[in-house]
Design an enzyme around this catalytic site. Sequence first.
Site, PDB file in Angstrom:
ATOM      1  N   GLY A 148       0.820  -1.216   0.000  1.00 43.53           N
ATOM      2  CA  GLY A 148       0.000   0.000   0.000  1.00 43.53           C
ATOM      3  C   GLY A 148       0.851   1.262   0.000  1.00 43.53           C
ATOM      4  O   GLY A 148       1.959   1.279   0.542  1.00 43.53           O
TER       5      GLY A 148
ATOM      6  N   ARG B 163       1.288  -5.694  -5.087  1.00 45.91           N
ATOM      7  CA  ARG B 163       1.322  -6.646  -3.976  1.00 45.91           C
ATOM      8  C   ARG B 163       1.786  -8.045  -4.388  1.00 45.91           C
ATOM      9  O   ARG B 163       1.530  -9.006  -3.680  1.00 45.91           O
ATOM     10  CB  ARG B 163      -0.073  -6.736  -3.325  1.00 45.91           C
ATOM     11  CG  ARG B 163      -0.491  -5.479  -2.577  1.00 45.91           C
ATOM     12  CD  ARG B 163      -1.623  -5.749  -1.624  1.00 45.91           C
ATOM     13  NE  ARG B 163      -2.098  -4.540  -0.983  1.00 45.91           N
ATOM     14  CZ  ARG B 163      -1.548  -3.991   0.098  1.00 45.91           C
ATOM     15  NH1 ARG B 163      -0.504  -4.563   0.655  1.00 45.91           N
ATOM     16  NH2 ARG B 163      -2.039  -2.886   0.619  1.00 45.91           N
TER      17      ARG B 163
ATOM     18  N   ASP C  65       5.219  -7.828   5.724  1.00 45.10           N
ATOM     19  CA  ASP C  65       5.254  -8.977   4.807  1.00 45.10           C
ATOM     20  C   ASP C  65       6.319  -8.787   3.726  1.00 45.10           C
ATOM     21  O   ASP C  65       7.079  -9.709   3.417  1.00 45.10           O
ATOM     22  CB  ASP C  65       3.896  -9.172   4.121  1.00 45.10           C
ATOM     23  CG  ASP C  65       2.840  -9.688   5.091  1.00 45.10           C
ATOM     24  OD1 ASP C  65       3.216 -10.373   6.062  1.00 45.10           O
ATOM     25  OD2 ASP C  65       1.647  -9.394   4.887  1.00 45.10           O
TER      26      ASP C  65
ATOM     27  N   LYS D  23       8.029   0.731   5.634  1.00 51.68           N
ATOM     28  CA  LYS D  23       6.913   1.548   5.148  1.00 51.68           C
ATOM     29  C   LYS D  23       5.587   0.986   5.614  1.00 51.68           C
ATOM     30  O   LYS D  23       5.431  -0.229   5.649  1.00 51.68           O
ATOM     31  CB  LYS D  23       6.955   1.547   3.611  1.00 51.68           C
ATOM     32  CG  LYS D  23       5.762   2.111   2.951  1.00 51.68           C
ATOM     33  CD  LYS D  23       5.102   1.162   1.937  1.00 51.68           C
ATOM     34  CE  LYS D  23       4.419  -0.034   2.543  1.00 51.68           C
ATOM     35  NZ  LYS D  23       3.537  -0.784   1.656  1.00 51.68           N
ATOM     36  N   THR D  24       4.655   1.757   5.979  1.00 51.45           N
ATOM     37  CA  THR D  24       3.231   1.453   6.062  1.00 51.45           C
ATOM     38  C   THR D  24       2.541   2.499   6.925  1.00 51.45           C
ATOM     39  O   THR D  24       3.017   2.836   8.016  1.00 51.45           O
ATOM     40  CB  THR D  24       2.880   0.047   6.604  1.00 51.45           C
ATOM     41  OG1 THR D  24       1.448  -0.049   6.659  1.00 51.45           O
ATOM     42  CG2 THR D  24       3.417  -0.270   7.991  1.00 51.45           C
TER      43      THR D  24
ATOM     44  N   ASP E 173      -0.003   1.969   8.426  1.00 44.68           N
ATOM     45  CA  ASP E 173      -0.644   1.259   9.540  1.00 44.68           C
ATOM     46  C   ASP E 173       0.124   1.396  10.858  1.00 44.68           C
ATOM     47  O   ASP E 173      -0.435   1.174  11.927  1.00 44.68           O
ATOM     48  CB  ASP E 173      -0.783  -0.239   9.215  1.00 44.68           C
ATOM     49  CG  ASP E 173      -1.746  -0.494   8.073  1.00 44.68           C
ATOM     50  OD1 ASP E 173      -2.278   0.486   7.525  1.00 44.68           O
ATOM     51  OD2 ASP E 173      -1.964  -1.665   7.727  1.00 44.68           O
TER      52      ASP E 173
HETATM   53  P1  FBP Z   1       0.626  -1.977   3.581  1.00 42.41           P
HETATM   54  O1  FBP Z   1       0.615  -2.831   4.806  1.00 42.41           O
HETATM   55  O2  FBP Z   1       1.059  -2.690   2.369  1.00 42.41           O
HETATM   56  O3  FBP Z   1       1.390  -0.698   3.808  1.00 42.41           O
HETATM   57  O4  FBP Z   1      -0.862  -1.512   3.264  1.00 42.41           O
HETATM   58  C1  FBP Z   1      -1.623  -0.903   4.216  1.00 42.41           C
HETATM   59  C2  FBP Z   1      -3.043  -0.651   3.797  1.00 42.41           C
HETATM   60  O5  FBP Z   1      -3.211   0.717   3.484  1.00 42.41           O
HETATM   61  C3  FBP Z   1      -4.011  -1.102   4.882  1.00 42.41           C
HETATM   62  O6  FBP Z   1      -4.211  -0.091   5.836  1.00 42.41           O
HETATM   63  C4  FBP Z   1      -5.231  -1.450   4.098  1.00 42.41           C
HETATM   64  O7  FBP Z   1      -6.035  -2.387   4.774  1.00 42.41           O
HETATM   65  C5  FBP Z   1      -4.677  -2.031   2.839  1.00 42.41           C
HETATM   66  O8  FBP Z   1      -3.426  -1.415   2.646  1.00 42.41           O
HETATM   67  C6  FBP Z   1      -5.542  -1.803   1.643  1.00 42.41           C
HETATM   68  O9  FBP Z   1      -5.011  -2.511   0.572  1.00 42.41           O
HETATM   69  P2  FBP Z   1      -5.264  -2.161  -0.956  1.00 42.41           P
HETATM   70  O10 FBP Z   1      -4.455  -0.947  -1.267  1.00 42.41           O
HETATM   71  O11 FBP Z   1      -4.730  -3.346  -1.668  1.00 42.41           O
HETATM   72  O12 FBP Z   1      -6.719  -1.921  -1.138  1.00 42.41           O
END
Ligand code: FBP
Length: 547
Positions: A77, A141, A172, A198-199, A201
């Site tokens: 993300g 991803r 991951d 990065k994230t 979250d």
């Molecule tokens: P990462 O863990 O890859 O940084 O992604 C975080 C996130 O933004 C989460 O908060 C959310 O649940 C998910 O990605 C959404 O995924 P997508 O962008 O595939 O819809």
Amino acid sequence: METSALQKERASYQPKLPKALQGAVKIKEGEPTQSVDNHDEIKSLFPNTYGMPLVEFVPAEEQAALKINVGVILSGGQAPGGHNVISGLFDELKKLNPENRLFGFLMGPGGLVDHNYIEITEVLIDKYRNTGGFDLIGSGRTKLEEEEQFEKGLEIIRELDIKALVIIGGDDSNTNACVLAEYYAAKKYGIQVIGCPKTIDGDLKNDQIETSFGFDTATKTYSELIGNIARDCNSARKYWHFIKLMGRSASHIALECALQTQPNICLISEEIQSKDLTLNDIVEEIATVVASRAKDGRNYGVVLIPEGLIEFVPAIGRLIQELNDLLAEHGSDYKDLDADAQRAYIIEHLSDANKATFETLPIGVARQLSLDRDPHGNVQVSLIETEKLISEMVAMKLQKWTKEGQYKGSFATLHHFLGYEGRCAAPSNFDSDYCYSLGTSAVQLIANGKTGYMAIVKNTTDKAENWIAGGVPITMMMNIERRNGEMKPVIRKALVELDGAPFKAFAKVRNKWAKETSYIYPGPVQYWGPSDVCDQTTRTLALEQGK
Ligand code: FBP
């Protein structure tokens, strides 16, 4: 590319670096490290990258010019600041030797496997300095975990004379970066792999990583919006706003936004799990606050809901575990059936307790839990409308209480999901500086021959010049967990700690926020102005560091 006035001004912002990274750099090595758990298993899985020391950068008199080409991948993300990691990489590589080249693999790890790349040049990077988004090279991803992918990647690595890969990702992706580092080391290919945390979250943190980049900007952006909604709420005084906040598993985002805005209610998934609450318990708690505010004539309020909540309600968590195993073992038996037949198949194969939970969930939610997974096997919680599920259940409870004469009030609801709008905001000063420092550190790890490390920057509540940059062996953050029905080595995810300072600060005041109207309106992220306004770290980081 047409750009906004802000973007033009922001392009000239020079991100700040820790003192140790401002000139020539050398490394100071610490003691050998161990994984956080399952030492023997992790050691046997990563014989070439286990036990390496922590490293810290310190200023040097001079540093020899090095010829190194690097490949960079954005994984998962989006998070504000990704472009600054890349500009940090670019500038440091050119500083070491103007001949050095930086290649960006396109649309995530898949770009490496499929040999899709661009060269990042001065003209190109200048357009992306201090901007949000990952659109410079895109993200994806695709999971890098098969030997075939590693070998396919090696072909383009050799062709471009790349010495090291930098993978910018969450827990991951960094786990996979470590698997790749180990593989290339075992094969003696001479290719280094470095990760960057990065994230948005905020769940990739531990004793070594103070925060993952993007959390600062994303939570400031969400807090601005929550503040705006809260002010509207307090002006009209007729709606209850249910706001779901992104953050797949952990509730760090919801907690941080609560600390910044002081809503009436903020659910914390980790607390719900530890108290073993049911969905009905949660609904009853919210309805009790609604009823008590109604008695005081306040038929309005703001509720924050972390998007990962559903997985943390213990009964639903147990159901998801069993569904994961079912999907891993028998997914091919029912994936292609029609929706009704799939449901029937799943119900027939679940244990009695989980079957009962499955059958009480709305059909759409049950389907999302049983089928949709991202490539890392995660439930796609962003797609589940938990905010509506909960507010509808609260409305039903209040209707019941009205009939029983226990509640008199109005309950008009509005729903919001704050997620994607925060992931690509222009990075705050903190994220701009932090990411640029991470990129610079990553190059120094490469220059010093490291592989299987993640770039780190510590002491981040101090001024940037006093930050401490270095690297941590990725194996140090690993343990063995059950994923998709299999035991796997993974980086341990950081959840909200109920005995941690941020949660305790929240728990101390939340009853007051529930009863009164104590909203704070943080306003938009500021890039210029008093340091108090534009250089503030998150409340989470400040509280964790006792500030
Ligand atoms: P990462 O863990 O890859 O940084 O992604 C975080 C996130 O933004 C989460 O908060 C959310 O649940 C998910 O990605 C959404 O995924 P997508 O962008 O595939 O819809």
